[in-house]
Motif scaffolding. Sequence first.
Motif, PDB file in Angstrom:
ATOM      1  N   GLY A 147      -9.758   9.646  -1.817  1.00  0.00           N
ATOM      2  CA  GLY A 147     -10.604   9.566  -3.006  1.00  0.00           C
ATOM      3  C   GLY A 147      -9.832   9.315  -4.289  1.00  0.00           C
ATOM      4  N   HIS A 148      -8.617   9.794  -4.355  1.00  0.00           N
ATOM      5  CA  HIS A 148      -7.876   9.645  -5.603  1.00  0.00           C
ATOM      6  C   HIS A 148      -6.711   8.668  -5.466  1.00  0.00           C
ATOM      7  N   ALA A 149      -5.749   9.011  -4.610  1.00  0.00           N
ATOM      8  CA  ALA A 149      -4.538   8.188  -4.522  1.00  0.00           C
ATOM      9  C   ALA A 149      -4.854   6.777  -4.033  1.00  0.00           C
ATOM     10  N   LEU A 150      -5.617   6.663  -2.938  1.00  0.00           N
ATOM     11  CA  LEU A 150      -5.893   5.339  -2.373  1.00  0.00           C
ATOM     12  C   LEU A 150      -6.715   4.499  -3.343  1.00  0.00           C
ATOM     13  N   ARG A 151      -7.713   5.144  -3.965  1.00  0.00           N
ATOM     14  CA  ARG A 151      -8.574   4.399  -4.898  1.00  0.00           C
ATOM     15  C   ARG A 151      -7.719   3.773  -6.003  1.00  0.00           C
ATOM     16  N   ASN A 152      -6.763   4.536  -6.516  1.00  0.00           N
ATOM     17  CA  ASN A 152      -5.919   3.996  -7.583  1.00  0.00           C
ATOM     18  C   ASN A 152      -4.878   3.008  -7.081  1.00  0.00           C
ATOM     19  N   SER A 153      -4.572   3.100  -5.777  1.00  0.00           N
ATOM     20  CA  SER A 153      -3.604   2.146  -5.222  1.00  0.00           C
ATOM     21  C   SER A 153      -4.279   0.818  -4.896  1.00  0.00           C
ATOM     22  N   LEU A 154      -5.601   0.876  -4.818  1.00  0.00           N
ATOM     23  CA  LEU A 154      -6.319  -0.310  -4.347  1.00  0.00           C
ATOM     24  C   LEU A 154      -6.135  -1.521  -5.237  1.00  0.00           C
ATOM     25  N   ILE A 155      -5.893  -1.260  -6.534  1.00  0.00           N
ATOM     26  CA  ILE A 155      -5.764  -2.412  -7.441  1.00  0.00           C
ATOM     27  C   ILE A 155      -4.612  -3.322  -7.017  1.00  0.00           C
ATOM     28  N   VAL A 156      -3.531  -2.712  -6.549  1.00  0.00           N
ATOM     29  CA  VAL A 156      -2.393  -3.488  -6.047  1.00  0.00           C
ATOM     30  C   VAL A 156      -2.814  -4.240  -4.790  1.00  0.00           C
ATOM     31  N   VAL A 157      -3.510  -3.521  -3.908  1.00  0.00           N
ATOM     32  CA  VAL A 157      -3.915  -4.134  -2.642  1.00  0.00           C
ATOM     33  C   VAL A 157      -4.852  -5.310  -2.903  1.00  0.00           C
ATOM     34  N   VAL A 158      -5.808  -5.124  -3.827  1.00  0.00           N
ATOM     35  CA  VAL A 158      -6.758  -6.200  -4.115  1.00  0.00           C
ATOM     36  C   VAL A 158      -6.025  -7.426  -4.660  1.00  0.00           C
ATOM     37  N   THR A 159      -5.027  -7.203  -5.517  1.00  0.00           N
ATOM     38  CA  THR A 159      -4.253  -8.335  -6.051  1.00  0.00           C
ATOM     39  C   THR A 159      -3.585  -9.100  -4.909  1.00  0.00           C
ATOM     40  N   ILE A 160      -2.943  -8.328  -4.044  1.00  0.00           N
ATOM     41  CA  ILE A 160      -2.248  -8.961  -2.913  1.00  0.00           C
ATOM     42  C   ILE A 160      -3.244  -9.734  -2.046  1.00  0.00           C
ATOM     43  N   THR A 167       0.847  -1.196   0.000  1.00  0.00           N
ATOM     44  CA  THR A 167       0.000   0.000   0.000  1.00  0.00           C
ATOM     45  C   THR A 167       0.883   1.247   0.000  1.00  0.00           C
ATOM     46  N   ARG A 168       1.888   1.195   0.840  1.00  0.00           N
ATOM     47  CA  ARG A 168       2.761   2.363   0.976  1.00  0.00           C
ATOM     48  C   ARG A 168       3.412   2.693  -0.373  1.00  0.00           C
ATOM     49  N   SER A 169       3.989   1.670  -1.023  1.00  0.00           N
ATOM     50  CA  SER A 169       4.690   1.988  -2.274  1.00  0.00           C
ATOM     51  C   SER A 169       3.714   2.413  -3.358  1.00  0.00           C
ATOM     52  N   ALA A 170       2.539   1.768  -3.407  1.00  0.00           N
ATOM     53  CA  ALA A 170       1.538   2.162  -4.407  1.00  0.00           C
ATOM     54  C   ALA A 170       1.059   3.586  -4.143  1.00  0.00           C
ATOM     55  N   MET A 171       0.898   3.909  -2.869  1.00  0.00           N
ATOM     56  CA  MET A 171       0.432   5.250  -2.492  1.00  0.00           C
ATOM     57  C   MET A 171       1.480   6.301  -2.841  1.00  0.00           C
ATOM     58  N   LEU A 172       2.754   5.961  -2.599  1.00  0.00           N
ATOM     59  CA  LEU A 172       3.826   6.918  -2.902  1.00  0.00           C
ATOM     60  C   LEU A 172       3.834   7.231  -4.396  1.00  0.00           C
ATOM     61  N   GLU A 173       3.640   6.175  -5.167  1.00  0.00           N
ATOM     62  CA  GLU A 173       3.616   6.352  -6.613  1.00  0.00           C
ATOM     63  C   GLU A 173       2.429   7.218  -7.021  1.00  0.00           C
ATOM     64  N   ALA A 174       1.273   6.884  -6.443  1.00  0.00           N
ATOM     65  CA  ALA A 174       0.052   7.622  -6.792  1.00  0.00           C
ATOM     66  C   ALA A 174       0.151   9.077  -6.366  1.00  0.00           C
ATOM     67  N   LEU A 175       0.721   9.298  -5.173  1.00  0.00           N
ATOM     68  CA  LEU A 175       0.781  10.666  -4.643  1.00  0.00           C
ATOM     69  C   LEU A 175       1.681  11.573  -5.490  1.00  0.00           C
ATOM     70  N   SER A 176       2.618  10.947  -6.206  1.00  0.00           N
ATOM     71  CA  SER A 176       3.489  11.772  -7.034  1.00  0.00           C
ATOM     72  C   SER A 176       2.982  11.854  -8.483  1.00  0.00           C
ATOM     73  N   ALA A 177       1.819  11.235  -8.739  1.00  0.00           N
ATOM     74  CA  ALA A 177       1.296  11.227 -10.116  1.00  0.00           C
ATOM     75  C   ALA A 177       0.686  12.584 -10.475  1.00  0.00           C
ATOM     76  N   ASP A 178       0.580  12.812 -11.785  1.00  0.00           N
ATOM     77  CA  ASP A 178       0.079  14.096 -12.282  1.00  0.00           C
ATOM     78  C   ASP A 178      -1.341  14.403 -11.808  1.00  0.00           C
ATOM     79  N   VAL A 185      -2.866  13.594  -9.207  1.00  0.00           N
ATOM     80  CA  VAL A 185      -2.964  14.020  -7.805  1.00  0.00           C
ATOM     81  C   VAL A 185      -2.543  15.488  -7.686  1.00  0.00           C
ATOM     82  N   ARG A 186      -1.457  15.810  -8.459  1.00  0.00           N
ATOM     83  CA  ARG A 186      -1.030  17.221  -8.430  1.00  0.00           C
ATOM     84  C   ARG A 186      -2.159  18.108  -8.948  1.00  0.00           C
ATOM     85  N   THR A 187      -2.803  17.651 -10.033  1.00  0.00           N
ATOM     86  CA  THR A 187      -3.907  18.415 -10.599  1.00  0.00           C
ATOM     87  C   THR A 187      -5.024  18.581  -9.578  1.00  0.00           C
ATOM     88  N   ALA A 188      -5.337  17.465  -8.915  1.00  0.00           N
ATOM     89  CA  ALA A 188      -6.415  17.514  -7.923  1.00  0.00           C
ATOM     90  C   ALA A 188      -6.097  18.507  -6.822  1.00  0.00           C
TER      91      ALA A 188
END
Lengths: 543, 318
Positions: free
Chosen positions: B229-242, B200-211, B213-216
Amino acid sequence: MPSRPTLIRAAAVPALAAALALSGAGCSSIKSGAPAAGPSSDNRAVRNGGTLTVALSAEPDKLDPTLARTLVGRTVFNAICEKLYDVDAKLNVVPQLAAALPQFSSDGKTVTIKVRSGVKFADGTPLDAAAVKASLDRHMTLSGSARKTELSSVASVSVTDPATVSIALKSPFVPLTAVLADRSGMIMSPAALKSAGANFGTNPVCVGPFKFATRVAQDRIEVVKDPNYYDAAKVHLDKVVYRIIADATTRFNNLRSGDADVLDTVATTDVEALKSDPNLRLLTSDSLGYQGITVNLGNANGVGKPAGTLAAPYAGPLATNAKVRQAFERSIDRAALNTVVFGGQFTPACGPISAASPLSSDAAQACPKHDPAAAKQLLAQAGVATPVKVSMVQANDPVERRLGEALQAQVKEGGFDLQLQPTEFSASLDQTDAGKFQLYRIGWSGRIDPDGNIASFVQTQGSQNISGYSNPAVDDLLSQARAAPDTAKRRDLYGQLITKLHEDVPLMYLYRAKNLTGVSSKVAGVQVYGDGLIRLGAAGFAA
Amino acid sequence: MRRYLLRRLLESVVTFVLVTIVVFLGVRALPGDPARTLAGEESDPATVAQIRHDYLLDRPLPVQYARYVLKALTGDLGRSARTGLPVRSTIGHALPVTLQLAMFAMVIAVLIGVGSGVVAAVRRRTATEWAANSVALLGLSVPNFWFGLMLVLVFAIAFPILPASGFVSLFDDPVQSFRHLLLPAIVLGTALAAVIMRQTRSAMLEALSADYVRTARAKGLGGSRVVLGHALRNSLIVVVTIVGLQLGVLISGAVVTEQIFVLPGFGKLTLDAVFTRDYPMIQGVVLVTTTAYIGINLFVDLLYSVIDPRIRVGGAVL
C-alpha cells in the motif's frame, strides 16, 4: 581506349593453345546428371481434401506475371497461373494452355500457337486466342514489365482465329518456346486485367489447379481449389497456405513440428537431420541455374555500356590476360568446395547448362581440371609476379563467407592472393553493375533453355553482362543457336560456345545447387523438377 | 495543466517533422539502389531506369519528400514497391500482431518483474534475493534467438504442445491466440522482466527506508499493507516510466522474436523492408513507429500527473 572486341581477339590466339591443352589432360567432364539422392516426386495414393502448408524461404514479390521478379514467386504462380507451355520431369517442354508445341515457319520468324479449348479462368472467363494476345501484349508493353527482355524477340502478336495465335518475331528465336514455359507464357484473365489494371497482382486471376484467395504481406498467401479448372477432378487439396519463413533453421523446425507440411529450400546443414527423421522426406533435383564467379574484363562504364579499359583498383592482369584467369580457374578444387562448404550436397559445375538439360553435351560439361602446378605454370607463361593480388566482392552471409574462405585457401596454392570483400547484397548488385569489382561471387537461378542461362551474361553489351565481355565468335554462336530448330545442332553449338568461354573465362562456374525440398511423410504427390518449382497439382495427404 | 499539455504537444509535432526528414534522408543514404534491388534477377539497365522513374526516384529529393509528406497527410502511404500491396493496410495487419505480442510480453514482464523486485527488496540479503537477482541476470543475459529456439525445440518439437510459429488474432480465437503467442511473449517478456525487476527492487529499497514507511510501521500497519500500500505504490512511478519507455522498445524491437516465431509483425516488416530497399514501406513503418513513440511518451507524461499530483499542480517538475 581499345575496344573490347579487339582486346578479345588479341587474347584469343594464346587462349587457343590453352584450349587445346584444356581439351586434353587439363579437362575432365563433370557428370552432374547422376541420379539425385532422393526421389523428386512421390506417387503414393492420396485422399481428397485438406489444407497443405508450404514454408517458403522468401516473400514473393508482386503476384502479377508481368511484374514478378522473384524465383520464389514462381512457386506460388505454379499453383494459380498456368502457362502456354510447361516442362516435364525430364525438362522437355510440353504444352500446358497451348494445345500443342508451337509451329515455327520455315524462316523461323513466325510462330503459330494453338490454344487449348474448353479452358476457363478462375473467374469463369473462357480462355481464347484474344486472351493470350492480351496477356502477351501486356507483358511486352506494361510499364515496369519484367518480361520485356525475355520477349524482346517478339515483334507483334495477332489473333488468327479464336483458337490460334500468331507471333511475328524480329529474328528467329527458338528459345521462345521455353520462354513461354515461364512467366512470359502465363495468361491472365482479360476481365480481371480490365477491372484491376496495374493492381492485378493484388488479386491475380489465371488458370490453375488453385485460385488466389488472400495474401497477408510477409506472412502468408492462401490459394483454394478452383472448381473452374479444366483438370479439377485430379486436384486433391482444398487449400494451400504458403507461409513465409525466411530463416532456414526456423523453417526446418516448423517442418519438424508439423506446422509446415512442405519446406522450400532445405539448408544443406539440415539435410542429414531431415534424412534421419522418419516423419520427413527429402526431394532433390539438380537446379537449372549455376553459381560462379564473374570476372570484370572490361566493365569500365557500367553494365550494358560498351566495354572499356579498367582503371585502378580494378585493373590488373586478371582482366587483361586470359592465361591468368585460366590459372585462377585451375586453382579451384570444385569437389573440395562442395564437400567443405555444402557437405557434398551440391554438384560441382563448370558450365552454364545443367547436365539434366536435353541440350547438354560432353563439351558443355567439360571442366578445367584442378591443378595448382599447372596454374603456376600458366602464371609464369603470362609473365606476372606471384602472388597475383585479386579481390572478390561477395554477399555477407555465413555460407558465402565459408565459400570465400575456402576459395581463398585454394587459389593461394595456385599463386593468387585473394582478398574477400563481403558486401551487403543490394549494395553489391549496384557496385558490380557499375563495374567496381575484379571478381564477383554471384549465381543465376536458371532457365529451362540454355539461352536464358548464357546470352544476357556473355553477349556483347548483354543486359546482365557485368563482366564487360565481348567476343564476336560467342555472339555469333548464340545467334546461330537461337535460330537452329534442330536440338542436336543447338546442342553442338552450345558445346562450342562453352569451349570458347573456357578459353576466355569471363565467368568461372563453380557448382550447381540442388533443389532440396523437405516434405512431411503425411503428404504425397508433391513434385519438384529441375526448375525447382514445388508442384502441388497432384499433391494431397496420403490415404 | 493545459499549458503543460500544449507545450508537450508542440514539442511532439516538431519531433515528428524532424524524424520524417531524418528518416527520409537516412533511407536514401543506404547503399544499394532500390530500383536495382527491385529489378531482381531479370535486371537490365532499361528496366532499372523505368523502375526509378515509376517510383519517382529520378526526381530531386525535395520533390520526393514533399510528395511523401503531402500524401502521408492524407493518410496515403503509397504501395509497397516489392509486393504492390498498400503500405497502410500492410502496416494495419502487422501492427496489431506486434501490439498483441508486446502487451502479452509486458504482462509477463510486469508480473515477473514487479513480483520478483518486491520480493528481492523485502527479503534483502537472503537466498530469495539472490535467487531473484540470478533469474533477472539470466533473463538479461540469455540471447532471445537462443532462448526462442530452445523453447521451440522443447515445446513444439520434443513435446508438441504448442505451435512452433504463426499468429492468430485475439479477436478471432482467444485460445489459439494465447497458444501461438505464449512462447514468443515469454521470450520477449523475460528480458524486460529483468529490467523491471531491478528497477522495482531499487525503488522499493529506497521507499522501504523512507520516513513515511517507518511512520507507517510505527503506527502499527501490517507488513504487507506497508509494502504493497505504501512502498510499492510510491515505487510504481519508476516502474510506469520503465514500462512506458520499454513498450516503445518492444514494438520496434520485437524483430528477433518475430523472426524466430514467424510472426507477421512490425519488426519483421521493418527488417524485410530495409533488406529489399522498399522505400515506401520503410517510410510508412518509421512514420508509424515515430507516432507511437511520441504518443506513448506523451501518455506516460500525462500518467505521471495522475499518479503524482505534485506534477499536476507544481510547475517546478515541468
